[in-house]
Design an enzyme around this catalytic site. Sequence first.
Site, PDB file in Angstrom:
ATOM      1  N   ASP A   9      20.923  -5.453  11.978  1.00 57.05           N
ATOM      2  CA  ASP A   9      20.869  -4.055  12.401  1.00 57.05           C
ATOM      3  C   ASP A   9      19.738  -3.378  11.633  1.00 57.05           C
ATOM      4  O   ASP A   9      19.786  -3.276  10.406  1.00 57.05           O
ATOM      5  CB  ASP A   9      22.211  -3.376  12.099  1.00 57.05           C
ATOM      6  CG  ASP A   9      22.332  -2.002  12.733  1.00 57.05           C
ATOM      7  OD1 ASP A   9      21.377  -1.576  13.416  1.00 57.05           O
ATOM      8  OD2 ASP A   9      23.379  -1.357  12.558  1.00 57.05           O
ATOM      9  N   ASP A  99      17.410  -2.220  18.345  1.00 53.16           N
ATOM     10  CA  ASP A  99      17.419  -2.377  16.890  1.00 53.16           C
ATOM     11  C   ASP A  99      18.506  -3.299  16.351  1.00 53.16           C
ATOM     12  O   ASP A  99      18.708  -3.362  15.135  1.00 53.16           O
ATOM     13  CB  ASP A  99      17.553  -1.011  16.216  1.00 53.16           C
ATOM     14  CG  ASP A  99      18.822  -0.279  16.641  1.00 53.16           C
ATOM     15  OD1 ASP A  99      19.437  -0.674  17.650  1.00 53.16           O
ATOM     16  OD2 ASP A  99      19.192   0.692  15.959  1.00 53.16           O
ATOM     17  N   GLU A 100      19.185  -4.027  17.213  1.00 49.69           N
ATOM     18  CA  GLU A 100      20.224  -4.910  16.694  1.00 49.69           C
ATOM     19  C   GLU A 100      20.498  -6.075  17.638  1.00 49.69           C
ATOM     20  O   GLU A 100      20.202  -6.017  18.836  1.00 49.69           O
ATOM     21  CB  GLU A 100      21.523  -4.151  16.417  1.00 49.69           C
ATOM     22  CG  GLU A 100      22.142  -3.506  17.639  1.00 49.69           C
ATOM     23  CD  GLU A 100      23.465  -2.846  17.320  1.00 49.69           C
ATOM     24  OE1 GLU A 100      24.327  -3.483  16.664  1.00 49.69           O
ATOM     25  OE2 GLU A 100      23.658  -1.695  17.748  1.00 49.69           O
TER      26      GLU A 100
END
Length: 351
Positions: A9, A99-100
Amino acid sequence: MNRIIMHYDMDAFYASIEMRDNKKYLNKPIVVAGGVVTTANYEARKFGVHSAMTTTEAKKLCPKLIVVPVNKDKYLEESKIIQELVLKITHKAEFIALDEGFLDITHIVHKFSSKEAFGNIFRKRIFEITGLSCSVGIGINKLTAKIASDIHKPGGQYIFNSEEEFIEFIRHKKIRKLPGVGVKFEQLLTKNNIFLVDDIFKFSLKELTSKYGTSRGELLYTYSRGIDFREIDFSRSTHSIGNENTFRIPIDSEIEISREIEDLFNWSYTRLIRKQMLTKTLTLKIRFQDRETITRSKTRSTPTDNKEILKGMLDEIFTSVEFKKDVKLLGVSFGNLESRSNRQLSFEKLY
């Protein structure tokens, strides 16, 4: 074999990119926002600022807050860099946001001295390439990996090696800690004197499903015990095949640049053949030392895997680019892909 799943993350992703690119924002509270906050950096979060809050509300909490406009194209570009790095490690990856993502590292983690070493190397490599920090969680499934990645944010990691370790950690946390328990569900649970995850263990699965319905009852029962059978969804069709190389020391020699591009082409072409794919589009990506990024593509009408044709396309692109600045990153990729077997099948149908 027990699964080993990692969740990464990126820390305050949009805001971190803006701080990296604009040093004047360092150590100051900033948000990336239009009318609504999409990302708040950690300095802003200290004032209670969070995503989905209006900028008006955010400024009331933090009068010195700096509001940076959203630049989605830039964030998407950074996300692609990170995802391409992940895919160099394993294709057993599922990207759930810019983003993850999740990685199934069951069959590769043994190449490292420990799970801790793998996580450390992963975070270090992300930072070396992007200048951004990420948090990592490693667990026995998606649930435990996801919760682990949040424990030592920002920039840290945590590992659950068993259901027992997870239960010991989670049982004294508020019930809201379980994914899927939102505000309204939490309110319903607290009315029934369920405040902590530990309060769930007194109920059987039958009692929970009877009281809260099959879906929510099963969620409470399984997640409180670290049980999660969801697979990593890495079966999505391949949109492109390629490779990038980021140089710690930027290169400026056209001969050296040409040699690096040829190496990238050969590496990507090998993957194209191995995956039995044909391509219509070849793309050359160049990032200069000042972070200016350009992409140049060439597309043909019919797909091919002919190396001479594809190399000719690359040479045409290369000669059209002026290299007046030092180069920090190079990438070569093939797009508009088509399975060779599907192409053959379509020809066979004609006869």
